[in-house]
Structures are given as structure tokens and as C-alpha cells.
Design an enzyme around this catalytic site. Structure first.
Site, PDB file in Angstrom:
ATOM      1  N   TRP A 102       0.836  -1.207   0.000  1.00  0.00           N
ATOM      2  CA  TRP A 102       0.000   0.000   0.000  1.00  0.00           C
ATOM      3  C   TRP A 102       0.861   1.244   0.000  1.00  0.00           C
ATOM      4  O   TRP A 102       0.584   2.201  -0.733  1.00  0.00           O
ATOM      5  CB  TRP A 102      -0.962  -0.025   1.181  1.00  0.00           C
ATOM      6  CG  TRP A 102      -1.906  -1.182   1.129  1.00  0.00           C
ATOM      7  CD1 TRP A 102      -2.017  -2.197   2.040  1.00  0.00           C
ATOM      8  CD2 TRP A 102      -2.867  -1.487   0.099  1.00  0.00           C
ATOM      9  NE1 TRP A 102      -2.984  -3.090   1.635  1.00  0.00           N
ATOM     10  CE2 TRP A 102      -3.512  -2.679   0.450  1.00  0.00           C
ATOM     11  CE3 TRP A 102      -3.233  -0.852  -1.098  1.00  0.00           C
ATOM     12  CZ2 TRP A 102      -4.516  -3.262  -0.338  1.00  0.00           C
ATOM     13  CZ3 TRP A 102      -4.223  -1.425  -1.886  1.00  0.00           C
ATOM     14  CH2 TRP A 102      -4.854  -2.608  -1.505  1.00  0.00           C
ATOM     15  N   ASP A 172      -1.608   6.620   6.288  1.00  0.00           N
ATOM     16  CA  ASP A 172      -2.674   5.696   5.922  1.00  0.00           C
ATOM     17  C   ASP A 172      -2.917   4.810   7.147  1.00  0.00           C
ATOM     18  O   ASP A 172      -2.044   4.044   7.555  1.00  0.00           O
ATOM     19  CB  ASP A 172      -2.187   4.860   4.723  1.00  0.00           C
ATOM     20  CG  ASP A 172      -3.195   3.807   4.270  1.00  0.00           C
ATOM     21  OD1 ASP A 172      -4.203   3.592   4.970  1.00  0.00           O
ATOM     22  OD2 ASP A 172      -2.945   3.191   3.205  1.00  0.00           O
ATOM     23  N   LYS A 196     -11.877  -2.244   6.902  1.00  0.00           N
ATOM     24  CA  LYS A 196     -11.029  -3.098   7.722  1.00  0.00           C
ATOM     25  C   LYS A 196     -11.533  -3.105   9.170  1.00  0.00           C
ATOM     26  O   LYS A 196     -11.712  -4.152   9.752  1.00  0.00           O
ATOM     27  CB  LYS A 196      -9.572  -2.617   7.696  1.00  0.00           C
ATOM     28  CG  LYS A 196      -9.021  -2.345   6.299  1.00  0.00           C
ATOM     29  CD  LYS A 196      -8.727  -3.606   5.510  1.00  0.00           C
ATOM     30  CE  LYS A 196      -8.569  -3.388   4.009  1.00  0.00           C
ATOM     31  NZ  LYS A 196      -7.453  -2.594   3.585  1.00  0.00           N
TER      32      LYS A 196
END
Ligand code: PLP
Length: 361
Positions: A102, A172, A196
């Protein structure tokens, strides 16, 4: 009805009481005669849902007043472009730490819009650790430093934030938001895809300090400009209404049933410790991350034998422990033990692993 223990990395398990409440309110939300899925986002009844979602998030995360909370669509992946378009605007430089897939995607996206540099990386060891950095790692004139706080695929986390001096920090936090308290004031901007640890897919939460809004590049699409959403209370266009409603129920669950983020952290540490303690003493399984950087949320592990890994995943699935297959770049297994995974789910998984170990070693 029988429910499995779902260890998916995302979309992932939600608290059972939240699902029950959503089911009970499905046909008639608080006497409105409608489902939240059906109502106008401009209605009074919906306005109170989005407002309480925001105020609960502010209360639970202790978000300072000089930060805006934005409820957006497009996933965390859209933030990979929105962050540079809105923040890489003074010196057109940004520094990225590569701690996984990511973070790398975020870096590559930023490179389209300015001078983005990968100043540190743990790629040399399959992202199994967090690289050591200090102030000298960063360019003093970088507009911001970007990190991925919890690395969902590789199972590492920043237990301590990097010291960036005066350079604004962007993170993030998709896979660790609400897992424990976090000092929002240390950041210029935080963002998280909700699927998530917060809600179903479709919602992205951005928490941004007000002075970082309003400086977007000229090329920035209206929908990618934080100003657009900040000026319109996340209602410039139709927000992901139902997902925001579930996020509100999850926040109520954290506040009222769990008792806040300190309690949440205690529970998460207990769950993670059970798994890591077992892995550290197992003759068959072993964790893939260096102990000091282990995630509370995503726990990758292997047996060292691909066939045995596959056998484990298959038998675990049959026993009701699902989505344990590791990411293809790491192999093996990964147990994602987000907030909504009950302690009992981890206890039973560990017992199953012990049993498998006895039979296979
Ligand atoms: C899942 C994930 C993403 C991608 O999120 P999308 O909402 O699918 O775009 C980005 N960063 C992290 C840390 C993630 O866990």
C-alpha cells in the site's frame, strides 16, 4: 444459523450486535418508515445519522477542533492521489517510506504529481520490519512525509512515529483506525478505508488539519479537492449513506459496549499476545515479522512448507476459521484480528493450531 470466525483482511468481520441492530432497523429506521438505504441524504433523519457518526468519531478519537472529518468514497486508494494533489503544493516534494504494497502504491501515485522520493524501504526483507529513520532521512523542504501506519499484508506496524521534525506527517491508517488511541495532533492528515476496522466497504474517512485544506493544485478535480467536501459537510454529492450509518453503529459499539479506545487496545493486545505467544513457542508455525514491529491487527505466519500451509488453511476452513490464507506475496497464513474479532475466536484458533501442530509434526 451458524457463523464462522472470519479472519479476512478486508472487508472484514463486524460486531455481531451491530449486525443485529442493523437488521432490526432495516425496514423502519426509528419510526421513519424507511430503511437507511432508501432515505434522502438531505433528509432531517439522515442528517442526524451523519452528524452523530462524525461527533462519535471526534469524541472516541479525540480529534482536535482544528481538524475536519470528511466522509468520502473512492477507497484509501483514491487518497493516494488526493493527498499529493492537495498537499504536495508548496515545494512540490514529498517523502515516502515504503513498508509494503500500500505504501508503495501511494508513492507511485504521488510520483505522477510531483517530486516524490522513497526515502526508506524494507523491501529487502519482504517488508518484514519497519525501517529505522531519523530527521536526516527526510528532505527538509518536503511538503510532507507519508507513512502507512499498519501494513495489512505484511503485518508490521509503527509502534513509534518517525521523527520528521517540522515536516508534516501523513498516514494511511486503514487497517489500524480505532484499534487503539492515536494522537491526531501529530498528523497533518490521516486517512482510512472503512472496510477493515470500521464499517463495510464504500466509505473512506479523512481527518485533516484545516490549514492543509485550500491549497490544491489547479488540475485537481472538484471531487478530489478536500475543500469541496470540507465546505459541504461531506454532502457535496451523495455520500455512502448506508456505510456511514453502519460506521455510526460501530462507533456506538466502541463507546458503549467496549468502553472506548483504551479498552479496545487492551482487548486487542490480549488477542495479539495469545497468537504471538503461541507462534513464538510453536515447533511448527512461525511468525514472519520481527518481534518489535508486530501488528496488533494482522498476524502473518508460515510453517515453512507450502503444502502444509495449504493443508492447514483447508482444515481450518472446514473447522469454521475462514479467510486465513496469506497474501500471495508472503504465502502461508494471515490472521486478521480486527476489533470485531472476539477474544474467543482467537482462543479457539490457537487451540486449533495446537491440535494441528500435534498431528503434523
Ligand atoms: C486495504 C488497504 C488499502 C486499500 O484500500 P481501498 O479502500 O481498497 O482502496 C490501502 N491501505 C491500507 C493500509 C489497506 O489496508
Amino acid at each position: 444459523m451458524s457463523r464462522v470466525y472470519n479472519f479476512s483482511a478486508g472487508p472484514s468481520v463486524l460486531p455481531e450486535s451491530v449486525l443485529k441492530k442493523a437488521a432490526a432497523e432495516m425496514l423502519d429506521y426509528e419510526g421513519s418508515g424507511q430503511s437507511v438505504m432508501e432515505m434522502s441524504h438531505r433528509s432531517k433523519v439522515y442528517d442526524s445519522i451523519i452528524k452523530s457518526a462524525e461527533s462519535l468519531l471526534r469524541e472516541i478519537m479525540q480529534i482536535p477542533d482544528n481538524y475536519k472529518v470528511l466522509f468520502l468514497q473512492g477507497g484509501a486508494s483514491s487518497q493516494f492521489a488526493m493527498v499529493p494533489m492537495n498537499l504536495m503544493t508548496k515545494n512540490k516534494k514529498a517523502d515516502y517510506i515504503l513498508t509494503g504494497q500500500w505504501a508503495t502504491k501511494a508513492f507511485k501515485e504521488a510520483a505522477h504529481y510531483g517530486d516524490a522520493v522513497a526515502v526508506a524501504s524494507s523491501k529487502d526483507k519482504t517488508f518484514s520490519y519497519i525501517p529505522k529513520v531519523d530527521k536526516s532521512t527526510f528532505r527538509p523542504d518536503a511538503d510532507y512525509v507519508h507513512i502507512c501506519m499498519n501494513n495489512t499484508i505484511y503485518g508490521t506496524v509503527y509502534h513509534e512515529l518517525p521523527d520528521t521534525g517540522d515536516i508534516p506527517l501523513v498516514a494511511d491508517i486503514s487497517s489500524c483506525i480505532l484499534s487503539k488511541p492515536i494522537d491526531v495532533s501529530k498528523f497533518a492528515l490521516l486517512y482510512a478505508g472503512a472496510q477493515k476496522n470500521m464499517a463495510p466497504a464504500g466509505l473512506t474517512v479523512v481527518i485533516v488539519r484545516e490549514d492543509f485544506i485550500g491549497n490544491a493544485m489547479d488540475i485537481t478535480p472538484t471531487m478530489f479537492n478536500y475543500q469541496t467536501h470540507a465546505d459541504n459537510g461531506s454532502m457535496f454529492n451523495t455520500p455512502p449513506c448506508y456505510t456511514i450509518y453502519i460506521a455510526k453503529l460501530v462507533l456506538e459499539w466502541i463507546k458503549n459496549e467496549i468502553g472506548g479506545l483504551e479498552k479496545m487496545q487492551e482487548i486487542n493486545e490480549k488477542k495479539a499476545a495469545m497468537l504471538y505467544d503461541f507462534l513464538d513457542n510453536s515447533k511448527l508455525f512461525k511468525g514472519t515479522v520481527v518481534p518489535e514491529d508486530r501488528s496488533l491487527m494482522n498476524v502473518p505466519f508460515v510453517t515453512g512448507d507450502a503444502d502444509l500451509d495449504a493443508k492447514f488453511v483447508k482444515e481450518a476452513t472446514e473447522a469454521g476459521f475462514v479467510n486465513l490464507k496469506g497474501h500471495r506475496t508472503v504465502g502461508g497464513m494471515r490472521a486478521s484480528i480486527y476489533n470485531a474479532m472476539p477474544v474467543e475466536g482467537v482462543e479457539k484458533l490457537v487451540a486449533f493450531m495446537k491440535d494441528f501442530e500435534e498431528k503434523n509434526s
